[in-house]
Design an enzyme around this catalytic site. Structure first.
Site, PDB file in Angstrom:
ATOM      1  N   ASP A   1       0.832  -1.211   0.000  1.00  0.00           N
ATOM      2  CA  ASP A   1       0.000   0.000   0.000  1.00  0.00           C
ATOM      3  C   ASP A   1       0.868   1.264   0.000  1.00  0.00           C
ATOM      4  O   ASP A   1       2.036   1.228   0.402  1.00  0.00           O
ATOM      5  CB  ASP A   1      -0.920  -0.021   1.231  1.00  0.00           C
ATOM      6  CG  ASP A   1      -2.092   0.923   1.086  1.00  0.00           C
ATOM      7  OD1 ASP A   1      -2.404   1.338  -0.048  1.00  0.00           O
ATOM      8  OD2 ASP A   1      -2.708   1.255   2.116  1.00  0.00           O
TER       9      ASP A   1
ATOM     10  N   ASN B   1     -10.756  -2.554  -5.684  1.00  0.00           N
ATOM     11  CA  ASN B   1      -9.972  -1.593  -6.474  1.00  0.00           C
ATOM     12  C   ASN B   1     -10.588  -1.301  -7.849  1.00  0.00           C
ATOM     13  O   ASN B   1     -10.250  -0.304  -8.484  1.00  0.00           O
ATOM     14  CB  ASN B   1      -8.523  -2.064  -6.645  1.00  0.00           C
ATOM     15  CG  ASN B   1      -7.692  -1.962  -5.385  1.00  0.00           C
ATOM     16  OD1 ASN B   1      -6.759  -2.746  -5.178  1.00  0.00           O
ATOM     17  ND2 ASN B   1      -7.994  -1.007  -4.527  1.00  0.00           N
TER      18      ASN B   1
HETATM   19  C1  IPE Z   1      -5.255  -2.711  -0.299  1.00  0.00           C
HETATM   20  O1  IPE Z   1      -4.962  -1.372  -0.475  1.00  0.00           O
HETATM   21  C2  IPE Z   1      -5.281  -3.419  -1.624  1.00  0.00           C
HETATM   22  C3  IPE Z   1      -3.983  -3.613  -2.250  1.00  0.00           C
HETATM   23  C4  IPE Z   1      -2.835  -3.310  -1.722  1.00  0.00           C
HETATM   24  C5  IPE Z   1      -4.015  -4.209  -3.561  1.00  0.00           C
HETATM   25  P1  IPE Z   1      -6.126  -0.271  -0.643  1.00  0.00           P
HETATM   26  O2  IPE Z   1      -5.449   1.027  -0.795  1.00  0.00           O
HETATM   27  O3  IPE Z   1      -7.065  -0.672  -1.711  1.00  0.00           O
HETATM   28  O4  IPE Z   1      -6.879  -0.391   0.750  1.00  0.00           O
HETATM   29  P2  IPE Z   1      -7.779   0.684   1.518  1.00  0.00           P
HETATM   30  O5  IPE Z   1      -8.763   1.214   0.521  1.00  0.00           O
HETATM   31  O6  IPE Z   1      -6.856   1.755   2.018  1.00  0.00           O
HETATM   32  O7  IPE Z   1      -8.398  -0.084   2.647  1.00  0.00           O
HETATM   33  C1  IPE Z   2      -1.425   0.375  -3.456  1.00  0.00           C
HETATM   34  O1  IPE Z   2      -1.230   1.751  -3.424  1.00  0.00           O
HETATM   35  C2  IPE Z   2      -1.668  -0.144  -4.852  1.00  0.00           C
HETATM   36  C3  IPE Z   2      -3.033  -0.646  -5.093  1.00  0.00           C
HETATM   37  C4  IPE Z   2      -3.987  -0.698  -4.209  1.00  0.00           C
HETATM   38  C5  IPE Z   2      -3.319  -1.137  -6.425  1.00  0.00           C
HETATM   39  P1  IPE Z   2      -2.463   2.769  -3.413  1.00  0.00           P
HETATM   40  O2  IPE Z   2      -2.843   3.092  -4.811  1.00  0.00           O
HETATM   41  O3  IPE Z   2      -3.571   2.231  -2.572  1.00  0.00           O
HETATM   42  O4  IPE Z   2      -1.795   4.029  -2.713  1.00  0.00           O
HETATM   43  P2  IPE Z   2      -2.458   4.958  -1.602  1.00  0.00           P
HETATM   44  O5  IPE Z   2      -2.922   4.086  -0.491  1.00  0.00           O
HETATM   45  O6  IPE Z   2      -3.588   5.689  -2.258  1.00  0.00           O
HETATM   46  O7  IPE Z   2      -1.349   5.868  -1.172  1.00  0.00           O
HETATM   47 MG    MG Z   3      -4.065   2.410  -0.633  1.00  0.00          MG
END
Ligand code: IPE
Ligand code: IPE
Ligand code: MG
Length: 257
Positions: free
Chosen positions: A24, A72
């Site tokens: 994340d 996602n």
């Molecule tokens: C979790 O991250 C999913 C992945 C790392 C693929 P998210 O960014 O989607 O999670 P939330 O929305 O902060 O819970």
């Molecule tokens: C994780 O990084 C990647 C995916 C969930 C695909 P994020 O895109 O969730 O990054 P933040 O949490 O918005 O910083």
């Molecule tokens: Mg995230």
């Protein structure tokens, strides 16, 4: 290129056979650099490569990376499309690194949700790497734990209706046999980058006795040094699985493949 011999770091305690990572913070990292979110995803590929290679060299048995959740898909179209094109590129370009390190790649999740071109490259990479003798790299793609459990339940009910299993015989092990991957043992260590204290629908069933490690470091900056810090921390954990003696084996593990 010949595979390097396995060099497992010794921190004086247990070493995780299976590591799972919630990758994340790509967007936050990019925004912190004054860049658009997609640059964080691009930079995150470097971390995937480095962490996969290091884990394989350290003799980790399985590494599960949460790459894209069922939730996602709710993100804006351009970001989802960028992530899918990045995934396709990764599946093609990393074949050499996976082969050099003896890594087997397999996906878990609602794989049929993926665009046809991505699915095709995924199947090719799985096929190419399937006999590799080293670490198993599991990519969680269009993965959601509640979806996995709902899919499993639907199959259990169908098989019970068809007389393939008796309702009275359904137990924990039966349910395991209906999850996306029935052979990989549960994760020993779950790492989450970027500081959030939540699971975001990841491996709810499988992490019942997994040790958690959360770091504020965003995924694009999570490299070998940060991995070693997590392993050092894990080596100091006392696992009891509900018993009184530390470090005893878990009560149940999935069948080995
Ligand atoms: C979790 O991250 C999913 C992945 C790392 C693929 P998210 O960014 O989607 O999670 P939330 O929305 O902060 O819970
Ligand atoms: C994780 O990084 C990647 C995916 C969930 C695909 P994020 O895109 O969730 O990054 P933040 O949490 O918005 O910083
Ligand atoms: Mg995230």
């Amino acid at each position: 290129m010949a595979r390097q011999p396995i060099a497992r770091p010794d921190f004086g305690g247990p070493f995780p056979e299976h590591i799972a990572i919630i990758m994340d913070g790509n967007g936050r990292w990019a925004e912190g650099q004054g860049l658009r979110r997609v640059f964080g995803h691009k930079e995150g590929i470097g971390s995937v490569r480095e962490i996969t290679t290091e884990c394989a060299r350290m003799g980790v048995g399985s590494l599960t990376l949460y790459a894209f959740s069922v939730e996602n898909w709710k993100r804006p179209g351009p970001e989802v499309r960028y992530l899918m094109s990045l995934l396709k590129k990764f599946l093609i370009e990393e074949r050499r690194t996976l082969m050099d390190n003896g890594v087997r790649l397999r996906a878990i999740g609602r794989i049929s949700d993926l665009p046809a071109g991505v699915l095709e490259e995924l199947r090719r990479t799985e096929e190419l790497t399937k006999d590799n003798p080293g670490m198993l790299l599991r990519l969680a793609l269009s993965y959601g734990s509640r979806t996995e459990l709902a899919d499993a339940l639907r199959h259990v009910v169908r098989d019970a209706k068809d007389g393939l299993i008796a309702v009275e015989d359904v137990d924990e092990e039966t349910l395991r046999d209906y999850l996306y991957d029935t052979t990989t043992p549960d994760p020993d260590l779950l790492i989450r980058t970027a500081g959030e204290m939540r699971l975001s629908n990841f491996l709810l069933w499988q992490i019942s006795y997994t040790e958690f490690y959360v770091t504020d470091v965003c995924w694009p900056q999570f490299r070998k040094t940060e991995l070693l810090a997590a392993l050092r921390d894990f080596a100091g954990r006392k696992r009891k699985f509900g018993g009184l003696i530390a470090d005893v084996a878990p009560p149940r593990r999935a069948k080995e493949s």
